[in-house]
Design an enzyme around this catalytic site. Structure first.
Site, PDB file in Angstrom:
ATOM      1  N   CYS A 179     -35.930 -23.268   1.494  1.00  0.00           N
ATOM      2  CA  CYS A 179     -34.569 -23.471   1.018  1.00  0.00           C
ATOM      3  C   CYS A 179     -33.547 -23.447   2.139  1.00  0.00           C
ATOM      4  CB  CYS A 179     -34.235 -22.421  -0.024  1.00  0.00           C
ATOM      5  SG  CYS A 179     -32.569 -22.646  -0.588  1.00  0.00           S
TER       6      CYS A 179
ATOM      7  N   CYS B 147     -30.181 -21.840   1.178  1.00  0.00           N
ATOM      8  CA  CYS B 147     -30.030 -20.366   1.158  1.00  0.00           C
ATOM      9  C   CYS B 147     -30.153 -19.761   2.546  1.00  0.00           C
ATOM     10  CB  CYS B 147     -31.040 -19.680   0.252  1.00  0.00           C
ATOM     11  SG  CYS B 147     -32.307 -20.689  -0.391  1.00  0.00           S
ATOM     12  N   ASP B 148     -31.065 -20.287   3.366  1.00  0.00           N
ATOM     13  CA  ASP B 148     -31.373 -19.594   4.623  1.00  0.00           C
ATOM     14  C   ASP B 148     -30.760 -20.241   5.863  1.00  0.00           C
ATOM     15  OD1 ASP B 148     -32.913 -17.873   3.148  1.00  0.00           O
ATOM     16  OD2 ASP B 148     -34.764 -19.006   3.426  1.00  0.00           O
TER      17      ASP B 148
HETATM   18  P1  FAD Z   1     -34.491 -20.514 -12.929  1.00  0.00           P
HETATM   19  O1  FAD Z   1     -33.355 -20.064 -12.106  1.00  0.00           O
HETATM   20  O2  FAD Z   1     -35.457 -21.472 -12.339  1.00  0.00           O
HETATM   21  O3  FAD Z   1     -35.249 -19.197 -13.424  1.00  0.00           O
HETATM   22  C1  FAD Z   1     -36.301 -19.219 -14.314  1.00  0.00           C
HETATM   23  C2  FAD Z   1     -37.043 -17.908 -14.158  1.00  0.00           C
HETATM   24  O4  FAD Z   1     -37.740 -17.581 -15.346  1.00  0.00           O
HETATM   25  C3  FAD Z   1     -38.158 -17.925 -13.124  1.00  0.00           C
HETATM   26  O5  FAD Z   1     -37.699 -17.902 -11.830  1.00  0.00           O
HETATM   27  C4  FAD Z   1     -38.937 -16.695 -13.504  1.00  0.00           C
HETATM   28  O6  FAD Z   1     -38.308 -15.531 -12.978  1.00  0.00           O
HETATM   29  C5  FAD Z   1     -38.807 -16.714 -15.033  1.00  0.00           C
HETATM   30  N1  FAD Z   1     -40.053 -17.203 -15.643  1.00  0.00           N
HETATM   31  C6  FAD Z   1     -40.777 -18.296 -15.285  1.00  0.00           C
HETATM   32  N2  FAD Z   1     -41.900 -18.387 -16.037  1.00  0.00           N
HETATM   33  C7  FAD Z   1     -41.886 -17.328 -16.880  1.00  0.00           C
HETATM   34  C8  FAD Z   1     -42.771 -16.871 -17.896  1.00  0.00           C
HETATM   35  N3  FAD Z   1     -43.916 -17.516 -18.199  1.00  0.00           N
HETATM   36  N4  FAD Z   1     -42.447 -15.730 -18.569  1.00  0.00           N
HETATM   37  C9  FAD Z   1     -41.291 -15.064 -18.284  1.00  0.00           C
HETATM   38  N5  FAD Z   1     -40.425 -15.462 -17.333  1.00  0.00           N
HETATM   39  C10 FAD Z   1     -40.702 -16.577 -16.637  1.00  0.00           C
HETATM   40  N6  FAD Z   1     -27.251 -24.026  -8.226  1.00  0.00           N
HETATM   41  C11 FAD Z   1     -25.896 -23.992  -8.226  1.00  0.00           C
HETATM   42  O7  FAD Z   1     -25.271 -24.334  -9.234  1.00  0.00           O
HETATM   43  N7  FAD Z   1     -25.207 -23.537  -7.137  1.00  0.00           N
HETATM   44  C12 FAD Z   1     -25.826 -23.130  -6.007  1.00  0.00           C
HETATM   45  O8  FAD Z   1     -25.171 -22.747  -5.031  1.00  0.00           O
HETATM   46  C13 FAD Z   1     -27.252 -23.152  -5.978  1.00  0.00           C
HETATM   47  N8  FAD Z   1     -27.932 -22.739  -4.896  1.00  0.00           N
HETATM   48  C14 FAD Z   1     -29.297 -22.732  -4.920  1.00  0.00           C
HETATM   49  C15 FAD Z   1     -29.983 -22.261  -3.818  1.00  0.00           C
HETATM   50  C16 FAD Z   1     -31.356 -22.239  -3.821  1.00  0.00           C
HETATM   51  C17 FAD Z   1     -32.064 -21.706  -2.641  1.00  0.00           C
HETATM   52  C18 FAD Z   1     -32.087 -22.697  -4.943  1.00  0.00           C
HETATM   53  C19 FAD Z   1     -33.603 -22.647  -4.928  1.00  0.00           C
HETATM   54  C20 FAD Z   1     -31.400 -23.177  -6.051  1.00  0.00           C
HETATM   55  C21 FAD Z   1     -30.013 -23.198  -6.042  1.00  0.00           C
HETATM   56  N9  FAD Z   1     -29.307 -23.672  -7.127  1.00  0.00           N
HETATM   57  C22 FAD Z   1     -27.931 -23.629  -7.136  1.00  0.00           C
HETATM   58  C23 FAD Z   1     -30.007 -24.213  -8.304  1.00  0.00           C
HETATM   59  C24 FAD Z   1     -30.052 -23.156  -9.402  1.00  0.00           C
HETATM   60  O9  FAD Z   1     -30.572 -21.960  -8.856  1.00  0.00           O
HETATM   61  C25 FAD Z   1     -30.934 -23.634 -10.539  1.00  0.00           C
HETATM   62  O10 FAD Z   1     -30.500 -24.886 -10.996  1.00  0.00           O
HETATM   63  C26 FAD Z   1     -30.868 -22.652 -11.704  1.00  0.00           C
HETATM   64  O11 FAD Z   1     -31.183 -21.348 -11.273  1.00  0.00           O
HETATM   65  C27 FAD Z   1     -31.834 -23.055 -12.795  1.00  0.00           C
HETATM   66  O12 FAD Z   1     -31.733 -22.098 -13.777  1.00  0.00           O
HETATM   67  P2  FAD Z   1     -32.805 -21.926 -14.918  1.00  0.00           P
HETATM   68  O13 FAD Z   1     -32.133 -21.041 -15.910  1.00  0.00           O
HETATM   69  O14 FAD Z   1     -33.328 -23.207 -15.360  1.00  0.00           O
HETATM   70  O15 FAD Z   1     -34.036 -21.107 -14.327  1.00  0.00           O
END
Ligand code: FAD
Length: 317
Positions: A141, A144-145
């Site tokens: 990433c 982030c880093d």
């Molecule tokens: P996620 O954040 O993907 O989280 C889902 C989580 O559910 C998993 O990580 C895990 O902990 C849990 N899970 C998975 N499988 C299971 C299971 N079977 N049972 C129970 N729990 C489970 N977006 C922005 O808007 N602004 C930013 O500045 C930004 N910076 C980012 C920087 C980085 C390094 C990254 C990688 C992403 C960044 N994003 C940013 C994107 C953003 O993080 C994602 O779009 C967002 O977090 C997606 O959210 P989500 O709710 O779909 O799930």
């Protein structure tokens, strides 16, 4: 008795769905996972530093702090949160059945918000453990880093040929002395405008038809070995940071084919809704979105999933 709503996941999509369904008095149960998909509860934002584009935080907020706030808001509305990963579902009939390592139960509706995980390459030296440089120069990433002091004014490398690789390489030029962009093919699959921007950037050196064959160093990454795939010749480049930008894997393996997914494993939803191929199961966030992938869009679709689940329950009487 079956739960009315079980939410699987822990990012902005899961917690937004939890807040909405809790305020609608469905007493949601949320499984936040335990290092599910290799990521801590809280999801992808736990792996980043500053989030500056989530409305409501004009000064910006750290990713982990934002995740804590999502969770605290769910707790304020008495959402039951289990720090357990859901390992298996039976979606063949309602109520649906679910299993974690510690419990099993039934649910009238399920909201899938398990997100996605960034892909890594199996390169000698780029893994975890002694003599390997994961998180000691190797990262998945750049966003982030990339701004860490260890990468300032240093030569860095990005691996990938798509839009996110172009974006990450351009982003890193803010800090790096130089950025090598390694692509396996002799052309890039990124959009034209992104490619033009990269090619016009004097700090980026394109290495077409190249792959990285080793990450080398002592305490941290210092060099990478690269191979020209056309003539087979290898050479070493000074490189203090190696960033994978080769895409994401949606966390859908535990669904075991019971829900329709696309070729890459993303859950397919009916456009404009969070409805999946199984009535009563809804999907929100990055697990069903390979286009926008943002915290705010994940939160927005979490809200949609909560409302879709509410309507479904009401229709069932
Ligand atoms: P996620 O954040 O993907 O989280 C889902 C989580 O559910 C998993 O990580 C895990 O902990 C849990 N899970 C998975 N499988 C299971 C299971 N079977 N049972 C129970 N729990 C489970 N977006 C922005 O808007 N602004 C930013 O500045 C930004 N910076 C980012 C920087 C980085 C390094 C990254 C990688 C992403 C960044 N994003 C940013 C994107 C953003 O993080 C994602 O779009 C967002 O977090 C997606 O959210 P989500 O709710 O779909 O799930």
């Amino acid at each position: 008795m079956a739960e009315k709503v079980v939410i699987i996941g822990s990012g902005p999509a899961a917690h937004t769905a939890a807040i909405y369904t809790a305020r609608a008095e469905f007493k949601p149960v949320l499984f936040e996972g335990f290092m599910a998909g290799g990521i801590a509860a809280g999801g992808q934002l736990t792996t980043t530093t500053e989030v500056e584009n989530f409305p409501g935080f004009p000064e910006g907020i750290s990713g982990p702090d934002l995740c804590d706030r999502f969770r605290a808001q769910s707790q304020r509305f008495d959402v039951t949160i289990h720090t357990e990963t859901i390992t298996k579902l039976d979606l063949s009939s309602r109520p649906f059945k679910y299993w974690s390592d510690e419990r099993s139960g039934e649910a009238d509706t399920i909201i899938l918000a398990t997100g996605a995980t960034a892909k890594r390459l199996d390169i000698p030296g780029a893994g975890e453990g002694p003599g390997e440089f994961w998180q000691r120069g190797v990262s998945a990433c750049a966003v982030c880093d990339g701004a860490l002091p260890m990468f300032r004014n240093q030569p860095l490398a990005v691996i990938g040929g798509g839009d996110s690789a172009m974006e990450e390489a351009s982003f890193l030029t803010k800090f790096a002395s130089k950025v090598y962009l390694l692509a396996r093919r002799d052309e890039l699959r990124a959009s034209k405008i992104m490619v033009q921007r990269v090619l016009a950037n004097p700090k980026i050196e394109m290495l077409y038809s190249h792959e990285c064959t080793a990450a080398l160093g002592t305490d941290g990454l210092e060099r990478i070995r690269v191979k020209n795939l056309k003539d087979g010749k290898e050479r070493e480049l000074d490189c203090m940071g190696l960033f994978f930008a080769i895409g994401h894997v949606p966390n859908t393996g535990f669904l075991d084919g019971q829900i329709k997914t696309d070729a890459q494993g993303y859950v397919v939803t009916t456009p404009g809704s969070t409805v999946t191929s199984v009535p009563g199961v809804f999907a929100a966030g990055d697990v069903q979105d390979k286009k926008y992938r943002q915290a705010i869009t994940a939160a927005g679709s979490g809200c949609m999933a909560a409302i879709d689940a509410e309507h479904f329950i009401a229709a069932q009487g």
